[in-house]
Design a protein around this motif. Structure first.
Motif, PDB file in Angstrom:
ATOM      1  N   GLN A  65       0.833  -1.203   0.000  1.00 49.26           N
ATOM      2  CA  GLN A  65       0.000   0.000   0.000  1.00 49.26           C
ATOM      3  C   GLN A  65       0.869   1.256   0.000  1.00 49.26           C
ATOM      4  N   PRO A  66       0.330   2.378  -0.491  1.00 50.28           N
ATOM      5  CA  PRO A  66       1.058   3.652  -0.420  1.00 50.28           C
ATOM      6  C   PRO A  66       1.319   4.036   1.032  1.00 50.28           C
ATOM      7  N   GLY A  67       2.451   4.697   1.266  1.00 46.98           N
ATOM      8  CA  GLY A  67       2.836   5.045   2.623  1.00 46.98           C
ATOM      9  C   GLY A  67       2.768   6.520   2.966  1.00 46.98           C
ATOM     10  N   PHE A  68       2.678   7.402   1.972  1.00 46.21           N
ATOM     11  CA  PHE A  68       2.606   8.840   2.209  1.00 46.21           C
ATOM     12  C   PHE A  68       2.109   9.512   0.933  1.00 46.21           C
ATOM     13  N   ALA A  69       1.810  10.793   1.037  1.00 44.77           N
ATOM     14  CA  ALA A  69       1.423  11.594  -0.133  1.00 44.77           C
ATOM     15  C   ALA A  69       2.495  12.657  -0.345  1.00 44.77           C
ATOM     16  N   ALA A  70       3.019  12.734  -1.552  1.00 45.19           N
ATOM     17  CA  ALA A  70       4.081  13.685  -1.880  1.00 45.19           C
ATOM     18  C   ALA A  70       3.566  14.769  -2.822  1.00 45.19           C
ATOM     19  N   PHE A  71       4.198  15.918  -2.748  1.00 37.92           N
ATOM     20  CA  PHE A  71       3.920  17.031  -3.663  1.00 37.92           C
ATOM     21  C   PHE A  71       2.431  17.396  -3.697  1.00 37.92           C
ATOM     22  N   VAL A  72       1.822  17.459  -2.495  1.00 34.48           N
ATOM     23  CA  VAL A  72       0.391  17.738  -2.432  1.00 34.48           C
ATOM     24  C   VAL A  72       0.056  19.144  -2.931  1.00 34.48           C
ATOM     25  N   SER A  73       0.934  20.118  -2.707  1.00 34.01           N
ATOM     26  CA  SER A  73       0.648  21.470  -3.186  1.00 34.01           C
ATOM     27  C   SER A  73       0.697  21.565  -4.707  1.00 34.01           C
ATOM     28  N   SER A  74       1.344  20.610  -5.353  1.00 38.11           N
ATOM     29  CA  SER A  74       1.371  20.616  -6.814  1.00 38.11           C
ATOM     30  C   SER A  74      -0.014  20.416  -7.397  1.00 38.11           C
ATOM     31  N   VAL A  75      -0.909  19.788  -6.651  1.00 37.36           N
ATOM     32  CA  VAL A  75      -2.293  19.648  -7.104  1.00 37.36           C
ATOM     33  C   VAL A  75      -2.899  21.040  -7.284  1.00 37.36           C
ATOM     34  N   ILE A  76      -2.612  21.936  -6.346  1.00 37.40           N
ATOM     35  CA  ILE A  76      -3.093  23.312  -6.442  1.00 37.40           C
ATOM     36  C   ILE A  76      -2.357  24.025  -7.574  1.00 37.40           C
ATOM     37  N   GLU A  77      -1.040  23.826  -7.640  1.00 43.94           N
ATOM     38  CA  GLU A  77      -0.219  24.444  -8.680  1.00 43.94           C
ATOM     39  C   GLU A  77      -0.717  24.089 -10.080  1.00 43.94           C
ATOM     40  N   ALA A  78      -1.282  22.905 -10.218  1.00 43.80           N
ATOM     41  CA  ALA A  78      -1.800  22.445 -11.507  1.00 43.80           C
ATOM     42  C   ALA A  78      -3.176  23.049 -11.808  1.00 43.80           C
ATOM     43  N   GLY A  79      -3.672  23.915 -10.904  1.00 45.94           N
ATOM     44  CA  GLY A  79      -4.933  24.587 -11.160  1.00 45.94           C
ATOM     45  C   GLY A  79      -6.127  23.955 -10.482  1.00 45.94           C
ATOM     46  N   ARG A  80      -5.896  23.070  -9.538  1.00 47.39           N
ATOM     47  CA  ARG A  80      -6.994  22.390  -8.848  1.00 47.39           C
ATOM     48  C   ARG A  80      -7.023  22.845  -7.398  1.00 47.39           C
ATOM     49  N   ARG A  81      -7.762  23.893  -7.132  1.00 45.26           N
ATOM     50  CA  ARG A  81      -7.821  24.413  -5.762  1.00 45.26           C
ATOM     51  C   ARG A  81      -8.470  23.433  -4.809  1.00 45.26           C
ATOM     52  N   SER A  82      -9.438  22.699  -5.307  1.00 45.36           N
ATOM     53  CA  SER A  82     -10.083  21.697  -4.472  1.00 45.36           C
ATOM     54  C   SER A  82     -10.606  20.592  -5.365  1.00 45.36           C
ATOM     55  N   LEU A  83     -11.005  19.528  -4.772  1.00 49.93           N
ATOM     56  CA  LEU A  83     -11.559  18.412  -5.524  1.00 49.93           C
ATOM     57  C   LEU A  83     -13.075  18.387  -5.425  1.00 49.93           C
TER      58      LEU A  83
ATOM     59  N   ASP B 297       4.856  18.436   0.947  1.00 50.01           N
ATOM     60  CA  ASP B 297       5.042  19.222  -0.267  1.00 50.01           C
ATOM     61  C   ASP B 297       6.322  18.822  -0.989  1.00 50.01           C
ATOM     62  N   CYS B 298       6.930  17.773  -0.526  1.00 52.90           N
ATOM     63  CA  CYS B 298       8.125  17.188  -1.136  1.00 52.90           C
ATOM     64  C   CYS B 298       7.964  15.684  -0.947  1.00 52.90           C
ATOM     65  N   LEU B 299       9.041  14.967  -0.848  1.00 56.59           N
ATOM     66  CA  LEU B 299       8.962  13.539  -0.541  1.00 56.59           C
ATOM     67  C   LEU B 299       8.850  13.354   0.970  1.00 56.59           C
ATOM     68  N   SER B 300       8.805  12.118   1.424  1.00 59.92           N
ATOM     69  CA  SER B 300       8.724  11.856   2.861  1.00 59.92           C
ATOM     70  C   SER B 300       9.992  12.353   3.548  1.00 59.92           C
ATOM     71  N   PRO B 301       9.938  12.637   4.846  1.00 61.75           N
ATOM     72  CA  PRO B 301      11.143  13.086   5.551  1.00 61.75           C
ATOM     73  C   PRO B 301      12.326  12.126   5.401  1.00 61.75           C
ATOM     74  N   ALA B 302      12.089  10.832   5.444  1.00 62.46           N
ATOM     75  CA  ALA B 302      13.195   9.871   5.299  1.00 62.46           C
ATOM     76  C   ALA B 302      13.852   9.995   3.919  1.00 62.46           C
ATOM     77  N   LEU B 303      13.051  10.150   2.871  1.00 61.90           N
ATOM     78  CA  LEU B 303      13.630  10.294   1.532  1.00 61.90           C
ATOM     79  C   LEU B 303      14.319  11.645   1.362  1.00 61.90           C
ATOM     80  N   MET B 304      13.784  12.690   1.970  1.00 59.89           N
ATOM     81  CA  MET B 304      14.440  14.005   1.899  1.00 59.89           C
ATOM     82  C   MET B 304      15.780  13.965   2.634  1.00 59.89           C
ATOM     83  N   ASP B 305      15.842  13.253   3.767  1.00 59.53           N
ATOM     84  CA  ASP B 305      17.119  13.084   4.473  1.00 59.53           C
ATOM     85  C   ASP B 305      18.103  12.312   3.608  1.00 59.53           C
ATOM     86  N   TYR B 306      17.636  11.288   2.920  1.00 58.10           N
ATOM     87  CA  TYR B 306      18.493  10.508   2.036  1.00 58.10           C
ATOM     88  C   TYR B 306      19.063  11.398   0.923  1.00 58.10           C
ATOM     89  N   LEU B 307      18.200  12.217   0.305  1.00 54.93           N
ATOM     90  CA  LEU B 307      18.662  13.129  -0.747  1.00 54.93           C
ATOM     91  C   LEU B 307      19.688  14.129  -0.209  1.00 54.93           C
TER      92      LEU B 307
END
Length: 189
Positions: free
Chosen positions: A131-149, A167-177
């Protein structure tokens, strides 16, 4: 088009799968000569992604995407139908020229994710993937012109589906980067 779904596999509760999933065959959406890609190992970092580059099912604001080692990803059938979506992008997304489905996206440049390929687990021939473990780049949904669903829903409400929003990847992946970058620059050993 009005977007009303997070993603069909997370909208009404997370897809539940097996964290020991061993791979399988990904298939595009074509009914005639579908592209098939074999993933011969398990996947990692499965997540919902709101970026503007990932392939999404019709009507979905998020994709579901994970990674596998590139050496474990190979085209099994109808590779003549594949083309790279954006050759200048870090992720070389190979999509079916007929249906538009992104099949796999290797990272080949010097980057922390070099040697990994991004795939969409929902395309597996079995539904047993993790199963998915987190949601990444959630603000990009707004950036793409979708203020709400619709009905005032906001992308950060992925929490209601059990996915922490970033608004980026998970904290663990950001630490890895960050660690990879610091080592590359000689700041860490």
């Amino acid at each position: 088009m009005s977007v009303r779904l997070l993603h069909p596999l997370i909208q009404n509760g997370l897809h539940k799968g097996d964290s020991n999933h061993a791979g399988g065959i990904l298939a595009c959406k074509c009914t005639d000569r579908p592209v098939k890609v074999k993933v011969s190992t398990g996947i990692a970092h499965n997540h919902a992604c709101g970026c503007t580059k990932c392939w999404k099912p019709d009507g979905a604001a998020f994709s579901v995407v994970a990674v596998a080692p590139s050496e474990s990803v190979s085209v099994a059938e109808n590779g003549d139908k594949l083309a790279v979506v954006d050759p200048s992008a870090l992720i070389q997304r190979h999509a079916c020229k007929e249906c538009g489905t992104h099949m796999y996206g290797p990272v080949e440049r010097d980057h922390a994710f070099k040697g990994l390929s991004f795939i969409h687990p929902e395309l597996f021939d079995n539904g047993n993937w993790p199963q998915p473990g987190f949601a990444a780049f959630v603000s990009s949904v707004i950036e793409a012109g979708r203020r709400s669903l619709g009905d005032g829903w906001h992308p950060r409400e992925t929490e209601g589906c059990g996915l922490d929003p970033y608004d980026c990847l998970s904290p663990a992946l950001m630490d890895y980067l960050a660690t990879w970058t610091a080592k590359k620059n000689g700041i860490l050993q």
